[in-house]
Write a protein that holds these residues in place. Structure first.
Motif, mmCIF file in Angstrom:
data_model
loop_
_atom_site.group_PDB
_atom_site.id
_atom_site.type_symbol
_atom_site.label_atom_id
_atom_site.label_comp_id
_atom_site.label_asym_id
_atom_site.label_seq_id
_atom_site.Cartn_x
_atom_site.Cartn_y
_atom_site.Cartn_z
ATOM 1 N N ILE A 7 0.864 -1.185 0.000
ATOM 2 C CA ILE A 7 0.000 0.000 0.000
ATOM 3 C C ILE A 7 0.894 1.226 0.000
ATOM 4 O O ILE A 7 1.768 1.364 0.857
ATOM 5 N N LEU A 10 -1.777 5.829 0.572
ATOM 6 C CA LEU A 10 -3.228 5.682 0.477
ATOM 7 C C LEU A 10 -3.934 6.734 1.315
ATOM 8 O O LEU A 10 -3.594 6.960 2.476
ATOM 9 N N CYS A 49 -10.714 -1.120 2.408
ATOM 10 C CA CYS A 49 -10.026 -0.635 1.207
ATOM 11 C C CYS A 49 -9.195 -1.760 0.577
ATOM 12 O O CYS A 49 -9.143 -1.898 -0.646
ATOM 13 N N ILE A 56 -10.736 3.861 -2.668
ATOM 14 C CA ILE A 56 -9.773 4.758 -2.040
ATOM 15 C C ILE A 56 -9.770 6.104 -2.764
ATOM 16 O O ILE A 56 -10.112 6.190 -3.945
ATOM 17 N N THR A 60 -2.094 3.942 -4.118
ATOM 18 C CA THR A 60 -2.209 2.670 -4.833
ATOM 19 C C THR A 60 -2.170 1.499 -3.863
ATOM 20 O O THR A 60 -1.652 1.615 -2.750
ATOM 21 N N LEU A 61 -2.694 0.372 -4.339
ATOM 22 C CA LEU A 61 -2.749 -0.848 -3.547
ATOM 23 C C LEU A 61 -2.538 -2.034 -4.480
ATOM 24 O O LEU A 61 -3.227 -2.158 -5.498
ATOM 25 N N SER A 62 -1.552 -2.880 -4.167
ATOM 26 C CA SER A 62 -1.299 -4.052 -5.007
ATOM 27 C C SER A 62 -1.248 -5.312 -4.156
ATOM 28 O O SER A 62 -0.846 -5.282 -2.997
ATOM 29 N N ASP A 67 -1.610 -4.539 -9.496
ATOM 30 C CA ASP A 67 -2.314 -3.346 -9.048
ATOM 31 C C ASP A 67 -3.797 -3.660 -8.865
ATOM 32 O O ASP A 67 -4.492 -4.035 -9.807
ATOM 33 N N THR A 69 -5.873 -1.371 -7.181
ATOM 34 C CA THR A 69 -6.450 -0.120 -6.700
ATOM 35 C C THR A 69 -7.916 0.023 -7.085
ATOM 36 O O THR A 69 -8.747 0.464 -6.277
ATOM 37 N N HIS A 70 -8.266 -0.351 -8.307
ATOM 38 C CA HIS A 70 -9.641 -0.175 -8.779
ATOM 39 C C HIS A 70 -10.272 -1.496 -9.235
ATOM 40 O O HIS A 70 -11.238 -1.486 -9.997
#
Length: 365
Positions: A7, A10, A49, A56, A60-62, A67, A69-70
């Motif tokens: 993360i 964020l 999240c 978020i 970014t979040l992987s 990835d 994130t979305h």
């Protein structure tokens, strides 16, 4: 190899209200990450999240280098265990556990194999034909965990799964979750407000307050070297004693002076630290204050203290006194001679103390 969870920067907001602020966390395969903090600190929001249940606002979040994130929750290769169990009341335990596999089109032979494996791991084989209404709280939690385990996901997410259980069952389930993690080597993220759960379960702890990460570290690092006054006070039961004190260097080392309600101040000599400000907050764990007649020795500084309250607690006895205008707790051996209203010579282990700035609360040593 990429971290199993990463993360970066964020943020999460609801309108103009910031809930999470610049969160940066990463864990490796097999880590047990615990998010801990008081109610309203943002830990459950952060878990949501990670799960994709909350979009978020930035960063970014992987997961496993991809990835997310979305990405929709169903495509994140995660499994989540909730506080509320979320079982289907009209289905048997077996059908609750296999329902997700059935929806995903997993063949019956694989469903049966996974069910048998997970039921054995959680010791719920005799419960498979029952319905949730026929189960205890601990049994329902096992079923909820079983439903997550059959997914064999990259990441397990736990949202305060033990908070609905009574104290004894909570300890038993905590042990089961720890053993399960050790057997599976799975990667887990676990939310709790209970710092004992955090200390006993985690390989890595994230302490949060007001949507901000206060410290990240192993249980030992968090406990022995808290980054600030909040972490020092929050992590530990009883909490770390935080005592206003003054310091100055002399020929023997750092002289630490603590006021007493009656009589001259206590003076301790710390040979491990130097160059500290004159005014500090001295942090000392209750177990690092001992009955000098039972446990003195090298590195310990003795001081005569008036004991106000004595609380026997089986193997330990807690003695409470007034130092620096604060209630200070010593965790003594059950054989201590501490008596309320009488003086006792106590030994302070200055090799394990922490010092904090009174104005910022940040650690100084």
């Amino acid at each position: 190899m990429a971290p199993i969870l990463e993360i970066n920067n964020l943020f999460k907001s609801y309108g103009s209200v910031e809930i999470l602020k610049d969160i940066n966390v990463s864990i490796e395969q097999g880590d047990f990450l615990v998010l801990v903090g008081p109610s309203g600190c943002g830990k459950s929001t952060l878990l949501n999240c990670i799960a994709g249940l909350e979009p978020i606002s930035g960063g970014t979040l992987s997961i496993s280098g991809r990835d997310m994130t979305h990405v929709n929750p169903k495509d994140r290769d995660i499994a989540m265990v909730f506080q509320s169990y979320a079982l289907y009341p009209t289905m048997t335990v077996a059908k609750n556990i296999t329902f997700g596999m059935k929806v995903r089109g997993v063949d019956q032979a694989t469903q049966d194999e996974k069910l048998k494996q997970v039921a054995g791991q959680l010791q719920i084989e005799p419960l498979l034909d029952r319905k949730p209404g026929q189960l205890s709280g601990g049994q329902r939690q096992r079923v909820a965990m079983g439903r997550a385990l059959v997914r064999d996901p990259k990441l397990f997410l736990f949202d305060e799964p033990l908070s609905n259980l009574d104290a004894k069952l909570r300890v038993e389930m905590r042990t089961e979750i720890k053993a399960l993690h050790q057997r599976l080597g799975a990667s887990m993220v676990y939310v709790t407000h209970d710092q004992i759960e955090a200390m006993t379960l985690a390989t890595k702890i994230v302490v949060m307050k007001g949507g901000v990460i206060q410290q990240i570290g192993t249980p030992s690092e968090i406990y022995n070297h808290p980054a600030n006054l909040f972490v020092a006070d929050f992590m530990g039961s009883p909490a770390m004693n935080l005592i206003p004190a003054t310091t100055r260097m002399n020929g023997k080392g750092l002289e630490v002076e603590i006021a007493r309600a009656n009589g001259t101040p206590i003076t301790l000599i710390d040979t491990n630290n130097k160059d500290l400000p004159e005014n500090v907050i001295l942090g000392v764990r209750p177990e690092d204050i001992a009955d000098a007649s039972l446990r003195g020795g090298e590195g310990r500084q003795e001081a005569d203290c008036m004991i106000d309250i004595v609380e026997p607690a089986g193997a330990d006895t807690y003695a409470v006194m007034q130092l620096g205008g604060k209630h200070v707790t010593a965790r003594l051996h059950a054989e201590t001679g501490a008596v309320a209203g009488q003086h006792l010579n106590l030994a302070f282990d200055l090799g394990k103390v922490s010092y904090f700035a009174p104005d910022t609360g940040e650690r100084l040593n």
